[in-house]
Enzyme design. Structure first.
Site, PDB file in Angstrom:
ATOM      1  N   CYS A 264      67.059 -36.958  71.784  1.00 37.74           N
ATOM      2  CA  CYS A 264      66.764 -36.102  72.941  1.00 37.74           C
ATOM      3  C   CYS A 264      65.661 -35.091  72.670  1.00 37.74           C
ATOM      4  CB  CYS A 264      68.029 -35.387  73.381  1.00 37.74           C
ATOM      5  SG  CYS A 264      69.340 -36.537  73.801  1.00 37.74           S
ATOM      6  N   LYS A 267      61.797 -36.203  71.731  1.00 42.85           N
ATOM      7  CA  LYS A 267      61.051 -36.886  72.791  1.00 42.85           C
ATOM      8  C   LYS A 267      61.005 -36.049  74.071  1.00 42.85           C
ATOM      9  CE  LYS A 267      64.451 -40.095  74.719  1.00 42.85           C
ATOM     10  NZ  LYS A 267      64.497 -39.707  76.122  1.00 42.85           N
TER      11      LYS A 267
HETATM   12  C1  UGA Z   1      71.132 -32.233  73.073  1.00 39.08           C
HETATM   13  C2  UGA Z   1      71.637 -31.081  73.945  1.00 39.08           C
HETATM   14  O1  UGA Z   1      72.394 -30.158  73.156  1.00 39.08           O
HETATM   15  C3  UGA Z   1      72.509 -31.603  75.088  1.00 39.08           C
HETATM   16  O2  UGA Z   1      72.887 -30.538  75.937  1.00 39.08           O
HETATM   17  C4  UGA Z   1      71.719 -32.640  75.893  1.00 39.08           C
HETATM   18  O3  UGA Z   1      72.517 -33.216  76.910  1.00 39.08           O
HETATM   19  C5  UGA Z   1      71.251 -33.754  74.958  1.00 39.08           C
HETATM   20  O4  UGA Z   1      70.443 -33.182  73.904  1.00 39.08           O
HETATM   21  C6  UGA Z   1      70.437 -34.725  75.766  1.00 39.08           C
HETATM   22  O5  UGA Z   1      69.379 -34.364  76.284  1.00 39.08           O
HETATM   23  O6  UGA Z   1      70.892 -35.854  75.984  1.00 39.08           O
HETATM   24  P1  UGA Z   1      72.229 -33.702  71.111  1.00 39.08           P
HETATM   25  O7  UGA Z   1      70.857 -34.257  70.891  1.00 39.08           O
HETATM   26  O8  UGA Z   1      73.385 -34.624  71.200  1.00 39.08           O
HETATM   27  O9  UGA Z   1      72.273 -32.835  72.476  1.00 39.08           O
HETATM   28  O10 UGA Z   1      72.542 -32.755  69.887  1.00 39.08           O
HETATM   29  P2  UGA Z   1      72.523 -31.189  69.576  1.00 39.08           P
HETATM   30  O11 UGA Z   1      73.877 -30.785  69.199  1.00 39.08           O
HETATM   31  O12 UGA Z   1      71.852 -30.421  70.648  1.00 39.08           O
HETATM   32  O13 UGA Z   1      71.602 -31.156  68.278  1.00 39.08           O
HETATM   33  C7  UGA Z   1      70.240 -31.576  68.306  1.00 39.08           C
HETATM   34  C8  UGA Z   1      69.598 -31.388  66.955  1.00 39.08           C
HETATM   35  O14 UGA Z   1      69.444 -30.000  66.668  1.00 39.08           O
HETATM   36  C9  UGA Z   1      70.395 -31.979  65.785  1.00 39.08           C
HETATM   37  O15 UGA Z   1      69.501 -32.633  64.903  1.00 39.08           O
HETATM   38  C10 UGA Z   1      71.004 -30.755  65.122  1.00 39.08           C
HETATM   39  O16 UGA Z   1      71.256 -30.932  63.750  1.00 39.08           O
HETATM   40  C11 UGA Z   1      69.923 -29.721  65.362  1.00 39.08           C
HETATM   41  N1  UGA Z   1      70.408 -28.320  65.334  1.00 39.08           N
HETATM   42  C12 UGA Z   1      71.292 -27.889  66.263  1.00 39.08           C
HETATM   43  C13 UGA Z   1      69.917 -27.456  64.370  1.00 39.08           C
HETATM   44  O17 UGA Z   1      69.093 -27.823  63.509  1.00 39.08           O
HETATM   45  N2  UGA Z   1      70.349 -26.143  64.376  1.00 39.08           N
HETATM   46  C14 UGA Z   1      71.221 -25.685  65.287  1.00 39.08           C
HETATM   47  O18 UGA Z   1      71.561 -24.481  65.235  1.00 39.08           O
HETATM   48  C15 UGA Z   1      71.715 -26.573  66.255  1.00 39.08           C
END
Ligand code: UGA
Length: 438
Positions: A264, A267
């Site tokens: 997500c 991209k």
């Molecule tokens: C993200 C959004 O959080 C969702 O709300 C959204 O629906 C989704 O994209 C989407 O567009 O479909 P997701 O990609 O499943 O969800 O995962 P996240 O929990 O948001 O994490 C994304 C990335 O950020 C991961 O690689 C995670 O390790 C990283 N991250 C997250 C950090 O490096 N630090 C943080 O504090 C939080």
């Protein structure tokens, strides 16, 4: 209501099971025949906590079925979700060919009246194109097939939880009939207090981009701060805790590390930047978010190089291969990017992930993958914690030290307690926190 879902990836399948669980009659379909066969035999095609159980339950209760034939799935449906993939083209622009194809198929098979709901993350303006496609294909159903945008906010690893108990439901539409149908669909959720926000279609599409970009901004902000903290000998985790106590800021998404990955954020940021440029507004902040994200991985690499000197003939265990904990998804995984870069510099890399070993092996066949963290770490000159899986936080450090060639840990997710690493005799290098030497 009768619901069809085209595309059974993370978003599509979560939509299928959650809508079936609240009582709708749902049919899922996918171009991937193998996946449909797997779903027909009640097997979740990827790791997602709670998904397997809920899938079995709603299939057994007769509320969810899967069909190969999209036409059959769609005909008679009052609501048709488009949940197909929207991969990025080389230019960063989203490739919407699958959305258009789904639109054509839906139009041909729909018996109307129906609402075609765009749930895949798409650039603003896509719904208009979808509407035009539907009308071109079925001029006879003009006014009977309408379009709504209903962006998904679920997180992988929490997909079931988020889709059963969403923070909000966003519906963009152009006419009262469509809003009415969507309100009826989501009544079981709004009755429990979930807010349903109604906007124009383009506002809904843009709101989705706005949310993801803002979350990525928080991550890049804390990662840039980590670089400053490292130079100042300060502790970014403590800074994030202080920031988080301000309710206007909040503590979530302020975990410094290897940066964001997944299907997500990378991209979506690229597509949003492209979209904004197309609208004649330069939005350099978005490129900066992506640049800082790349820098976070570079910072981890520099720490490994500094700790090990030359990487040739060094064995490095990369613990965690998915893009984050809770999923076996390795798409745009910072952990795998790091593994590739370490191998390019001549290191022997030993990978391990509690859930993503199989997907990682498929994505990066040259990577040596082990069944257990200690096996991967055996003989290693350095362990890199690349994903915040709980089991890595509980590693037995004494045992780890005994089996490693050098006692070096680079903690790419600030998972370990630096004090414990020191007591166990490790050279410990976290992200944005002072290093610990034994
Ligand atoms: C993200 C959004 O959080 C969702 O709300 C959204 O629906 C989704 O994209 C989407 O567009 O479909 P997701 O990609 O499943 O969800 O995962 P996240 O929990 O948001 O994490 C994304 C990335 O950020 C991961 O690689 C995670 O390790 C990283 N991250 C997250 C950090 O490096 N630090 C943080 O504090 C939080």
């Amino acid at each position: 209501m009768k619901v069809a879902v085209v595309g059974t990836g993370h978003v599509g399948l979560a939509t299928c099971v959650s809508l079936a669980a609240v009582g709708h009659d749902v049919i899922g379909t996918d171009a991937d025949r193998e996946r449909v066969a797997q779903l027909q035999s009640r097997q979740a095609p990827f790791h997602e906590p709670g998904l397997q159980d809920l899938l079995e339950r709603v299939v057994d209760e007769g509320r969810l079925r899967f069909l190969h034939d999209a036409a059959q799935a769609v005909s008679g449906a009052e609501i048709v979700f488009v949940c197909v993939g929207t991969p990025a083209r080389a230019s960063g622009e989203a490739n919407l060919a699958a959305v258009e194809k789904a639109g054509r198929e839906i139009a041909r098979s729909s018996t109307g009246p129906a609402v075609v709901v765009e749930k895949s993350t798409v650039p603003a303006g896509t719904a208009r194109q979808l509407q035009r496609t539907l009308h071109h294909e079925r001029p006879d159903l003009r006014g009977q097939i309408t379009v709504a945008s209903n962006p998904e906010f679920l997180r992988e690893g929490k997909a079931v939880e988020d889709s059963m108990d969403p923070s909000r439901i966003l519906v963009g539409a152009d006419d009262p009939e469509t809003f009415r149908a969507m309100r009826r669909l989501y009544k079981p959720f709004t009755e429990k207090g979930c807010p349903l926000v109604e906007t124009s279609i383009v506002t809904a599409e843009l709101a989705k981009h706005a949310c993801n970009a803002f979350l990525a901004l928080k991550i890049s902000y804390i990662n840039a701060l980590a670089r400053v903290a490292e130079r100042a000998d300060a502790d970014v985790v403590e800074i994030a805790d202080v920031m988080g106590l301000d309710p206007r800021i909040g503590r979530s998404f302020l975990d410094a590390g290897l940066g964001y990955g997944g299907y997500c954020f990378p991209k979506d940021i690229a597509a949003f930047e492209r979209l904004s440029r197309g609208l004649h507004y330069e939005f350099p902040l978005l490129e900066e978010i992506a640049r800082i994200n790349r820098e976070a991985l570079d910072a981890a690499l520099s720490k490994i190089r500094a700790a090990l000197w030359n990487l040739e003939e060094k064995r490095i265990a990369v613990l965690g291969l998915s893009y984050k904990a809770g999923t076996d998804d390795v798409r745009f995984s910072p952990a795998l990017d790091l593994a590739v870069r370490l191998m390019e510099e001549g290191a022997e890399v030993a990978g391990y992930d509690p859930k993503a070993n199989a997907t990682a092996a498929e994505d990066l066949p040259v990577l040596k993958i082990y069944d257990d963290a200690y096996e991967a770490a055996s003989g290693a000159h350095c362990v890199v914690i690349a994903v915040e899986w709980e089991e890595f936080g509980n590693l037995e450090l004494d045992r780890l030290k005994e089996i490693m060639a050098y006692p070096v840990i680079v903690d790419g997710r600030n998972l370990l307690d630096p004090g414990k690493a020191k007591v166990a005799g490790f050279h410990y290098y976290p992200m944005g926190r002072p290093a610990v030497e034994p």
